[in-house]
Design a protein around this motif. Structure first.
Motif, PDB file in Angstrom:
ATOM      1  N   ALA A  55      48.637  43.138  83.543  1.00  0.00           N
ATOM      2  CA  ALA A  55      48.292  41.726  82.697  1.00  0.00           C
ATOM      3  C   ALA A  55      49.187  41.444  81.436  1.00  0.00           C
ATOM      4  CB  ALA A  55      46.416  42.617  82.429  1.00  0.00           C
ATOM      5  N   ARG A  56      48.195  39.798  82.074  1.00  0.00           N
ATOM      6  CA  ARG A  56      49.182  38.781  81.207  1.00  0.00           C
ATOM      7  C   ARG A  56      48.312  38.109  80.934  1.00  0.00           C
ATOM      8  NH1 ARG A  56      52.490  35.052  85.223  1.00  0.00           N
ATOM      9  NH2 ARG A  56      52.958  33.583  83.748  1.00  0.00           N
ATOM     10  N   THR A  57      46.536  37.907  80.668  1.00  0.00           N
ATOM     11  CA  THR A  57      45.650  37.683  80.580  1.00  0.00           C
ATOM     12  C   THR A  57      45.046  38.184  80.036  1.00  0.00           C
ATOM     13  OG1 THR A  57      46.430  35.667  81.266  1.00  0.00           O
ATOM     14  CG2 THR A  57      44.243  35.633  80.354  1.00  0.00           C
ATOM     15  N   LEU A  58      44.070  38.307  79.267  1.00  0.00           N
ATOM     16  CA  LEU A  58      42.384  39.026  78.827  1.00  0.00           C
ATOM     17  C   LEU A  58      41.266  38.498  78.412  1.00  0.00           C
ATOM     18  CD1 LEU A  58      41.211  41.490  78.160  1.00  0.00           C
ATOM     19  CD2 LEU A  58      41.356  41.241  76.065  1.00  0.00           C
ATOM     20  N   ASN A  73      47.107  39.070  85.920  1.00  0.00           N
ATOM     21  CA  ASN A  73      47.819  38.282  86.173  1.00  0.00           C
ATOM     22  C   ASN A  73      48.032  36.708  86.149  1.00  0.00           C
ATOM     23  OD1 ASN A  73      47.613  38.619  88.995  1.00  0.00           O
ATOM     24  ND2 ASN A  73      48.796  40.455  89.487  1.00  0.00           N
ATOM     25  N   VAL A  74      47.061  36.420  85.950  1.00  0.00           N
ATOM     26  CA  VAL A  74      47.134  34.629  86.287  1.00  0.00           C
ATOM     27  C   VAL A  74      48.170  34.269  84.622  1.00  0.00           C
ATOM     28  CG1 VAL A  74      46.096  32.753  86.553  1.00  0.00           C
ATOM     29  CG2 VAL A  74      45.815  34.521  88.150  1.00  0.00           C
ATOM     30  N   SER A  75      48.432  33.717  84.336  1.00  0.00           N
ATOM     31  CA  SER A  75      48.819  33.514  82.698  1.00  0.00           C
ATOM     32  C   SER A  75      47.330  32.509  82.577  1.00  0.00           C
ATOM     33  CB  SER A  75      49.884  32.466  83.328  1.00  0.00           C
ATOM     34  OG  SER A  75      49.966  31.020  83.311  1.00  0.00           O
ATOM     35  N   THR A  76      47.923  32.621  80.667  1.00  0.00           N
ATOM     36  CA  THR A  76      46.560  31.882  80.035  1.00  0.00           C
ATOM     37  C   THR A  76      46.830  29.965  80.016  1.00  0.00           C
ATOM     38  OG1 THR A  76      47.672  32.041  77.965  1.00  0.00           O
ATOM     39  CG2 THR A  76      46.095  33.447  78.210  1.00  0.00           C
ATOM     40  N   VAL A  77      47.930  29.795  80.827  1.00  0.00           N
ATOM     41  CA  VAL A  77      48.429  28.358  81.315  1.00  0.00           C
ATOM     42  C   VAL A  77      48.000  27.890  82.115  1.00  0.00           C
ATOM     43  CG1 VAL A  77      49.628  26.654  81.411  1.00  0.00           C
ATOM     44  CG2 VAL A  77      50.351  28.337  79.652  1.00  0.00           C
TER      45      VAL A  77
END
Length: 100
Positions: A55-58, A73-77
């Motif tokens: 994961a990149r984002t929770l 796996n989509v970025s927080t940004v």
């Protein structure tokens, strides 16, 4: 009022009002707090994940009185930008129109 949705990847769309927080996993993956949180979510069957530990984002939500975590796996940004786009009217009346 208008219902806002946020697309977080893997064909998952959340109601913006349910989102408690959006966290960058890469910056906290090794912390005890993060490991304990993920274990707790798994134990209570409240972790939605299709990323196999990568994961990149929770995204933490409160849905019907319970806390649910979504790994993506989509970025927080990108997630934050999508939420911001919603406020600009990309989604009208809460209907997902495929623009994100």
């Amino acid at each position: 009022g208008i219902i806002m949705f946020v697309h977080i990847g893997n064909n998952i769309i959340l109601e913006e009002k349910d989102i408690i927080g959006i966290y960058n996993v890469e910056s906290m993956r090794d912390s005890e707090e993060y490991k304990n949180l993920i274990e707790s979510l798994k134990r209570t069957d409240n972790l939605v994940s299709q990323v196999n530990g990568d994961a990149r984002t929770l995204i933490m939500t409160k849905e019907n009185g319970k806390i649910v975590g979504y790994e993506t796996n989509v970025s927080t940004v990108s997630i934050a930008k999508r939420a911001e786009e919603n406020k600009k009217g990309t989604l009208l009346g809460g209907l997902y129109n495929g623009k994100i």
